[in-house]
Scaffold this motif. Structure first.
Motif, mmCIF file in Angstrom:
data_model
loop_
_atom_site.group_PDB
_atom_site.id
_atom_site.type_symbol
_atom_site.label_atom_id
_atom_site.label_comp_id
_atom_site.label_asym_id
_atom_site.label_seq_id
_atom_site.Cartn_x
_atom_site.Cartn_y
_atom_site.Cartn_z
ATOM 1 N N PRO A 1 0.808 -1.227 0.000
ATOM 2 C CA PRO A 1 0.000 0.000 0.000
ATOM 3 C C PRO A 1 0.836 1.270 0.000
ATOM 4 O O PRO A 1 0.366 2.312 -0.437
ATOM 5 C CB PRO A 1 -0.815 -0.122 1.292
ATOM 6 N N ILE A 2 2.087 1.197 0.461
ATOM 7 C CA ILE A 2 2.889 2.424 0.460
ATOM 8 C C ILE A 2 3.341 2.791 -0.960
ATOM 9 O O ILE A 2 3.706 3.941 -1.218
ATOM 10 C CB ILE A 2 4.110 2.332 1.406
ATOM 11 N N VAL A 3 3.293 1.828 -1.881
ATOM 12 C CA VAL A 3 3.572 2.124 -3.287
ATOM 13 C C VAL A 3 2.364 2.795 -3.930
ATOM 14 O O VAL A 3 2.495 3.759 -4.690
ATOM 15 C CB VAL A 3 3.949 0.843 -4.058
ATOM 16 N N THR A 4 1.184 2.303 -3.620
ATOM 17 C CA THR A 4 -0.044 2.749 -4.284
ATOM 18 C C THR A 4 -0.792 3.828 -3.510
ATOM 19 O O THR A 4 -1.817 4.323 -3.991
ATOM 20 C CB THR A 4 -0.988 1.559 -4.475
ATOM 21 N N GLY A 5 -0.295 4.186 -2.330
ATOM 22 C CA GLY A 5 -1.036 5.130 -1.501
ATOM 23 C C GLY A 5 -2.325 4.527 -0.952
ATOM 24 O O GLY A 5 -3.244 5.256 -0.571
ATOM 25 N N GLY A 6 -2.400 3.198 -0.936
ATOM 26 C CA GLY A 6 -3.595 2.518 -0.447
ATOM 27 C C GLY A 6 -4.717 2.461 -1.468
ATOM 28 O O GLY A 6 -5.811 1.974 -1.161
ATOM 29 N N LEU A 7 -4.473 2.929 -2.675
ATOM 30 C CA LEU A 7 -5.489 2.934 -3.727
ATOM 31 C C LEU A 7 -5.528 1.591 -4.465
ATOM 32 O O LEU A 7 -4.546 0.847 -4.463
ATOM 33 C CB LEU A 7 -5.198 4.054 -4.728
ATOM 34 N N PRO A 8 -6.651 1.272 -5.133
ATOM 35 C CA PRO A 8 -6.739 0.027 -5.912
ATOM 36 C C PRO A 8 -6.111 0.153 -7.295
ATOM 37 O O PRO A 8 -6.287 -0.713 -8.147
ATOM 38 C CB PRO A 8 -8.248 -0.203 -6.010
ATOM 39 N N THR A 9 -5.398 1.249 -7.524
ATOM 40 C CA THR A 9 -4.774 1.492 -8.819
ATOM 41 C C THR A 9 -3.273 1.708 -8.637
ATOM 42 O O THR A 9 -2.809 2.055 -7.552
ATOM 43 C CB THR A 9 -5.369 2.747 -9.489
ATOM 44 N N VAL A 10 -2.536 1.509 -9.733
ATOM 45 C CA VAL A 10 -1.101 1.751 -9.702
ATOM 46 C C VAL A 10 -0.676 2.339 -11.049
ATOM 47 O O VAL A 10 -1.278 2.030 -12.088
ATOM 48 C CB VAL A 10 -0.314 0.451 -9.387
ATOM 49 N N ALA A 11 0.330 3.200 -11.019
ATOM 50 C CA ALA A 11 0.828 3.851 -12.221
ATOM 51 C C ALA A 11 2.061 3.111 -12.742
ATOM 52 O O ALA A 11 3.018 2.905 -11.995
ATOM 53 C CB ALA A 11 1.162 5.303 -11.920
ATOM 54 N N PHE A 12 2.028 2.702 -14.014
ATOM 55 C CA PHE A 12 3.146 1.981 -14.627
ATOM 56 C C PHE A 12 3.793 2.841 -15.710
ATOM 57 O O PHE A 12 3.116 3.538 -16.456
ATOM 58 C CB PHE A 12 2.666 0.677 -15.276
ATOM 59 N N ARG A 13 5.131 2.731 -15.804
ATOM 60 C CA ARG A 13 5.862 3.454 -16.846
ATOM 61 C C ARG A 13 6.996 2.607 -17.386
ATOM 62 O O ARG A 13 7.722 1.961 -16.620
ATOM 63 C CB ARG A 13 6.410 4.768 -16.288
ATOM 64 N N LEU A 14 7.131 2.586 -18.694
ATOM 65 C CA LEU A 14 8.245 1.928 -19.379
ATOM 66 C C LEU A 14 9.048 3.019 -20.074
ATOM 67 O O LEU A 14 8.661 3.527 -21.123
ATOM 68 C CB LEU A 14 7.721 0.917 -20.404
ATOM 69 N N PRO A 15 10.178 3.445 -19.488
ATOM 70 C CA PRO A 15 10.912 4.599 -20.016
ATOM 71 C C PRO A 15 11.634 4.285 -21.320
ATOM 72 O O PRO A 15 11.960 3.130 -21.622
ATOM 73 C CB PRO A 15 11.900 4.915 -18.897
ATOM 74 N N GLU A 16 11.907 5.330 -22.071
ATOM 75 C CA GLU A 16 12.638 5.190 -23.322
ATOM 76 C C GLU A 16 14.120 4.934 -23.080
ATOM 77 O O GLU A 16 14.795 4.320 -23.901
ATOM 78 C CB GLU A 16 12.456 6.459 -24.161
ATOM 79 N N ASN A 17 14.638 5.395 -21.948
ATOM 80 C CA ASN A 17 16.059 5.306 -21.665
ATOM 81 C C ASN A 17 16.519 3.845 -21.570
ATOM 82 O O ASN A 17 16.081 3.092 -20.699
ATOM 83 C CB ASN A 17 16.369 6.045 -20.358
ATOM 84 N N GLU A 18 17.439 3.449 -22.457
ATOM 85 C CA GLU A 18 17.889 2.056 -22.504
ATOM 86 C C GLU A 18 18.698 1.667 -21.284
ATOM 87 O O GLU A 18 18.675 0.504 -20.850
ATOM 88 C CB GLU A 18 18.701 1.822 -23.774
ATOM 89 N N VAL A 19 19.432 2.618 -20.716
ATOM 90 C CA VAL A 19 20.250 2.335 -19.532
ATOM 91 C C VAL A 19 19.377 1.860 -18.383
ATOM 92 O O VAL A 19 19.679 0.859 -17.713
ATOM 93 C CB VAL A 19 21.052 3.593 -19.130
ATOM 94 N N THR A 20 18.278 2.567 -18.162
ATOM 95 C CA THR A 20 17.394 2.198 -17.059
ATOM 96 C C THR A 20 16.666 0.895 -17.337
ATOM 97 O O THR A 20 16.483 0.076 -16.424
ATOM 98 C CB THR A 20 16.413 3.341 -16.777
ATOM 99 N N ARG A 21 16.277 0.669 -18.576
ATOM 100 C CA ARG A 21 15.628 -0.611 -18.887
ATOM 101 C C ARG A 21 16.600 -1.770 -18.643
ATOM 102 O O ARG A 21 16.215 -2.830 -18.137
ATOM 103 C CB ARG A 21 15.106 -0.622 -20.322
ATOM 104 N N GLN A 22 17.861 -1.551 -18.971
ATOM 105 C CA GLN A 22 18.868 -2.589 -18.714
ATOM 106 C C GLN A 22 19.059 -2.793 -17.216
ATOM 107 O O GLN A 22 19.167 -3.934 -16.741
ATOM 108 C CB GLN A 22 20.197 -2.208 -19.369
ATOM 109 N N LEU A 23 19.079 -1.700 -16.461
ATOM 110 C CA LEU A 23 19.213 -1.800 -14.997
ATOM 111 C C LEU A 23 18.085 -2.635 -14.397
ATOM 112 O O LEU A 23 18.315 -3.529 -13.576
ATOM 113 C CB LEU A 23 19.200 -0.393 -14.388
ATOM 114 N N ILE A 24 16.856 -2.351 -14.815
ATOM 115 C CA ILE A 24 15.695 -3.069 -14.270
ATOM 116 C C ILE A 24 15.734 -4.533 -14.683
ATOM 117 O O ILE A 24 15.402 -5.428 -13.895
ATOM 118 C CB ILE A 24 14.394 -2.390 -14.727
ATOM 119 N N THR A 25 16.155 -4.799 -15.904
ATOM 120 C CA THR A 25 16.279 -6.179 -16.365
ATOM 121 C C THR A 25 17.300 -6.944 -15.527
ATOM 122 O O THR A 25 17.071 -8.091 -15.120
ATOM 123 C CB THR A 25 16.687 -6.213 -17.850
#
Length: 341
Positions: free
Chosen positions: A107-131
């Motif tokens: 709940p601390i990620v979502t603020g206790g809401l039933p929704t969540v915000a997702f983002r897939l950034p264009e930056n390849e460095v960050t996508r590689q980091l997450i992978t």
């Protein structure tokens, strides 16, 4: 805590990913602004992000992913409208709010809401980091809460040195303002925060889109960052200046006892013979370059002890100008320059 600066080489990214796996916080680059990354599935790690930013606990976080498969870990299905948005704008500076499986995220990620915000950034460095970390990460801007967002690793260092485990330096960001946030859980998809992906671009793909840039009430939990608390603001007053007001604003600035920071387009600077002056920050040629330079300029003047006021160019409320004016409006608390002030 010692904060390590990482480059974008694979060995550095692997080391940063290991720190994320261990529950540490790493600042990462995107095409918009730098973010604070921590394992979105570990509550203890996410709490470190709130602590580093001094962020209110009811302000939800964006979950940043490396691919669409990561989104599927948290939702029963990706709605058809989201699939259209993903196909057209991901990777990129669009954040999509969806409903998620109960209990899949803290709940601390979502603020206790039933929704969540997702983002897939264009930056390849960050996508590689997450992978490499093999986990989605939370991704609020990597600045002290309420201050101008960081567009370089040096900005992050200024705010976060000693508070987080590391910073990945990928140079200055290209877009300069945070992603567009669209809520697709409403009857009509609604933009909650304007960004580089415009309403017109979204409507060309999914049809009618509402725009809601209101500030939520004290007892209401915001669905997206930037809807409730003070944002982007230096310690000194900021005033928006419309193009026709610049001649009067410059005369006013020259009459003040304390230096006044001026953030204007190259056209305004050249027309008023301000080029090369110490208290002038160029916003470039148009609103696109101004978006990329806005936060850096606000930070530049905020860090100077001698500047008591900042005057900033205001653009027309259209296209990407909506994103620029949204951030500038928050930084200035909606105040415009008035020759009688």
């Amino acid at each position: 805590m010692e904060t390590k600066m990482f480059k974008t080489a694979t060995t550095d990214l692997a080391a940063a990913a290991e720190l994320i796996k261990k529950g540490q916080v790493i600042a990462f680059p995107t095409e918009t602004v730098y973010g604070l990354g921590a394992d979105a599935t570990k509550e203890s790690a996410v709490k470190k992000v709130f602590a580093a930013k001094n962020r209110p606990s009811d302000n939800p976080l964006i979950v940043t992913v490396a691919n669409v498969e990561m989104v599927k870990r948290f939702v029963s299905e990706i709605p058809a409208i989201a699939e259209k948005l993903i196909a057209n704008f991901w990777p990129g500076s669009l954040t999509i709010i969806m409903r998620y499986n109960e209990g899949a995220l803290s709940p601390i990620v979502t603020g206790g809401l039933p929704t969540v915000a997702f983002r897939l950034p264009e930056n390849e460095v960050t996508r590689q980091l997450i992978t490499l970390a093999d986990t989605p990460i939370v991704g609020p801007s990597a600045n002290t809460s309420g201050k101008p967002s960081p567009t370089t690793a040096q900005h992050v260092w200024h705010d976060m040195h000693g508070k987080i485990a590391g910073i990945i330096d990928d140079g200055a960001t290209a877009v300069g303002v945070e992603s567009t946030v669209i809520d697709i859980t409403t009857d009509v998809p609604t933009i909650l925060r304007p960004g580089a992906v415009t309403q017109e671009a979204l409507e060309a793909v999914i049809g009618a889109v509402n725009s809601e840039h209101r500030k939520v009430g004290a007892d209401e939990t915001p669905k997206a960052p930037g809807m409730k608390y003070r944002h982007y603001a230096p310690d000194v007053p900021v005033y928006m200046v419309t193009p026709d007001q610049w001649p009067a604003a410059i005369i006013w600035a020259q009459q003040q006892l304390e230096p006044v920071g001026i953030m204007a387009t190259d056209e305004i600077i050249e027309a008023n013979h301000l080029a090369g002056m110490d208290f002038v920050w160029s916003l470039g040629t148009d609103v696109t370059t101004a978006n990329a330079k806005l936060f850096a300029g606000l930070r530049y003047f905020d860090e100077r002890d001698d500047v008591e006021t900042i005057l900033v160019h205001h653009f027309a409320d259209e296209g990407v100008g909506l994103a620029y004016n949204n951030r500038l409006g928050k930084a200035s608390s909606g105040q415009y320059f008035d020759v009688e002030m």
